[in-house]
Design a protein around this motif. Structure first.
Motif, PDB file in Angstrom:
ATOM      1  N   GLU A   1       4.777  -0.800  -2.864  1.00  0.00           N
ATOM      2  CA  GLU A   1       3.786  -1.507  -3.402  1.00  0.00           C
ATOM      3  C   GLU A   1       3.213  -2.852  -2.744  1.00  0.00           C
ATOM      4  OE1 GLU A   1       2.397  -2.881  -8.025  1.00  0.00           O
ATOM      5  OE2 GLU A   1       4.732  -2.913  -7.106  1.00  0.00           O
ATOM      6  N   ARG A   2       4.224  -3.224  -2.232  1.00  0.00           N
ATOM      7  CA  ARG A   2       4.128  -4.199  -1.573  1.00  0.00           C
ATOM      8  C   ARG A   2       3.130  -4.173  -0.337  1.00  0.00           C
ATOM      9  NH1 ARG A   2       6.191  -7.271   2.945  1.00  0.00           N
ATOM     10  NH2 ARG A   2       7.773  -5.808   3.340  1.00  0.00           N
ATOM     11  N   HIS A   3       3.360  -3.090   0.595  1.00  0.00           N
ATOM     12  CA  HIS A   3       2.860  -2.679   1.602  1.00  0.00           C
ATOM     13  C   HIS A   3       1.503  -2.419   1.229  1.00  0.00           C
ATOM     14  CE1 HIS A   3       5.627  -3.562   4.643  1.00  0.00           C
ATOM     15  NE2 HIS A   3       6.514  -2.720   3.906  1.00  0.00           N
ATOM     16  N   LEU A   4       1.222  -1.763   0.169  1.00  0.00           N
ATOM     17  CA  LEU A   4      -0.064  -1.090  -0.287  1.00  0.00           C
ATOM     18  C   LEU A   4      -0.990  -2.339  -0.708  1.00  0.00           C
ATOM     19  CD1 LEU A   4      -2.078   0.884  -1.462  1.00  0.00           C
ATOM     20  CD2 LEU A   4      -0.747   0.985  -3.715  1.00  0.00           C
ATOM     21  N   GLU A   5      -0.456  -3.121  -1.370  1.00  0.00           N
ATOM     22  CA  GLU A   5      -1.377  -4.651  -1.764  1.00  0.00           C
ATOM     23  C   GLU A   5      -1.651  -5.187  -0.409  1.00  0.00           C
ATOM     24  OE1 GLU A   5       1.401  -6.597  -4.373  1.00  0.00           O
ATOM     25  OE2 GLU A   5       0.764  -5.504  -6.159  1.00  0.00           O
ATOM     26  N   ALA A   6      -0.930  -5.307   0.537  1.00  0.00           N
ATOM     27  CA  ALA A   6      -1.115  -6.088   1.886  1.00  0.00           C
ATOM     28  C   ALA A   6      -2.207  -5.232   2.547  1.00  0.00           C
ATOM     29  CB  ALA A   6       0.123  -6.065   2.819  1.00  0.00           C
TER      30      ALA A   6
ATOM     31  N   GLN B   1      -4.688  -3.454   1.135  1.00  0.00           N
ATOM     32  CA  GLN B   1      -5.713  -3.581   0.213  1.00  0.00           C
ATOM     33  C   GLN B   1      -6.456  -5.124   0.606  1.00  0.00           C
ATOM     34  OE1 GLN B   1      -4.045  -2.700  -3.513  1.00  0.00           O
ATOM     35  NE2 GLN B   1      -5.227  -0.798  -3.645  1.00  0.00           N
ATOM     36  N   ALA B   2      -5.516  -6.036   1.018  1.00  0.00           N
ATOM     37  CA  ALA B   2      -6.031  -7.436   1.318  1.00  0.00           C
ATOM     38  C   ALA B   2      -6.306  -7.666   2.821  1.00  0.00           C
ATOM     39  CB  ALA B   2      -4.812  -8.271   0.965  1.00  0.00           C
TER      40      ALA B   2
ATOM     41  N   ARG C   1      -8.458  -5.240   4.591  1.00  0.00           N
ATOM     42  CA  ARG C   1      -9.298  -4.196   4.673  1.00  0.00           C
ATOM     43  C   ARG C   1     -10.083  -4.162   5.796  1.00  0.00           C
ATOM     44  NH1 ARG C   1     -10.897  -1.420  -0.350  1.00  0.00           N
ATOM     45  NH2 ARG C   1     -12.886  -0.854   0.717  1.00  0.00           N
TER      46      ARG C   1
ATOM     47  N   HIS D   1       0.675  -2.435   8.029  1.00  0.00           N
ATOM     48  CA  HIS D   1       1.546  -2.041   6.791  1.00  0.00           C
ATOM     49  C   HIS D   1       1.236  -0.649   6.245  1.00  0.00           C
ATOM     50  CE1 HIS D   1       2.282  -6.132   5.598  1.00  0.00           C
ATOM     51  NE2 HIS D   1       1.219  -6.474   6.160  1.00  0.00           N
TER      52      HIS D   1
ATOM     53  N   LYS E   1      -2.957   4.722  -2.478  1.00  0.00           N
ATOM     54  CA  LYS E   1      -2.932   4.228  -3.934  1.00  0.00           C
ATOM     55  C   LYS E   1      -2.299   5.520  -4.923  1.00  0.00           C
ATOM     56  CE  LYS E   1      -4.882   1.475  -7.531  1.00  0.00           C
ATOM     57  NZ  LYS E   1      -6.219   0.574  -7.712  1.00  0.00           N
TER      58      LYS E   1
ATOM     59  N   TYR F   1       1.332   6.175  -4.179  1.00  0.00           N
ATOM     60  CA  TYR F   1       2.084   5.203  -4.986  1.00  0.00           C
ATOM     61  C   TYR F   1       2.344   5.460  -6.133  1.00  0.00           C
ATOM     62  CZ  TYR F   1       3.432   1.330  -7.576  1.00  0.00           C
ATOM     63  OH  TYR F   1       3.796   0.215  -8.346  1.00  0.00           O
TER      64      TYR F   1
END
Length: 230
Positions: A121-126, A128-129, A131, A140, A191, A194
């Motif tokens: 999840e941490r790498h998914l959020e990174a 998305q941030a 882009r 990531h 996503k 995940y």
């Protein structure tokens, strides 16, 4: 088979048979050469070759040892070879990834820990941030998939997939997706992977990973055809 290849084969036989187990120190060069019926020059060349392939480790002033023989050590060189692939061989590489990665992702769904899921999840959020930052996306993206595959607990599978996941190819794909404003679709695929992992749904995780890898393969196929035509 050359004399050097025969010498390599003889030493590998000792390792495979367990006479020289992981961590074992080889006898002195002259002694081992005599025991195997080889010249010292042949022995030296064989040891050098096996050190390059990470079967043996030469410790200056101490001697030569059998390595741990762990998958990440013996198979770690695949990535260097993959970076040299071009054209249709890259498509073959993505086909191999399509065969292995979805199954591995499905396996991970039933084995991933809370800590492992949090890492994904941490790498998914990174991602998305970041882009618009291809380098960070690429970093990531690789870490996301590494965390997923690590959850299988299968070191051999993890090493093989890490080896065929070319960083150069990932960067090229991400750059193209960002330029074509298609990065959002690929992020959505991550996503979906995940969420399938979080649900512990192996079939859904496998399907989501297959969709993602197929998207990458389709992008590469189209762009290789376009480059060839131009």
């Amino acid at each position: 088979m050359s004399l050097t290849d025969k010498a390599i084969h003889r030493i590998r036989e000792l390792v495979q048979s367990g006479e020289l187990p992981p961590g074992a120190k080889l006898p002195p060069e002259q002694q081992l050469a005599a025991e195997l019926g080889l010249s010292r020059n042949l022995m030296r060349e064989a040891v050098k070759a096996l050190a390059v392939s990470r079967v043996l480790e030469i410790r200056r002033g101490d001697g030569t040892y059998v390595t741990s023989l762990e998958p990440e050590l013996l198979l770690g060189g695949i990535g260097s070879a993959v970076e040299l692939l071009r054209g249709d061989t890259l498509l073959e590489l993505t086909e191999v990834r399509r065969l292995f990665e979805p199954v591995a992702t499905g396996l991970a769904a039933g084995r991933i820990s809370a800590e492992g899921l949090a890492e994904v999840e941490r790498h998914l959020e990174a991602m998305q941030a970041a882009r618009e930052d291809v380098e960070e996306l690429n970093e990531h993206d690789a870490a996301f998939h590494r965390a997923v595959i690590a959850a299988t607990g299968n070191a051999t599978l993890a090493t093989l997939l890490e080896g065929i996941a070319s960083r150069t190819l990932r960067a090229r794909v991400w750059r193209g997706l960002v330029d074509e404003d298609a990065a959002g679709r690929t992020l959505a695929e991550h996503k979906a992977i995940y969420h399938a992992l979080a649900a512990g749904d192996a079939a859904l995780a496998q399907a989501a990973a297959l969709m993602h890898v197929s998207t990458t393969e389709q992008w590469l196929r189209e762009h290789l055809d376009r480059d060839g035509a131009s």
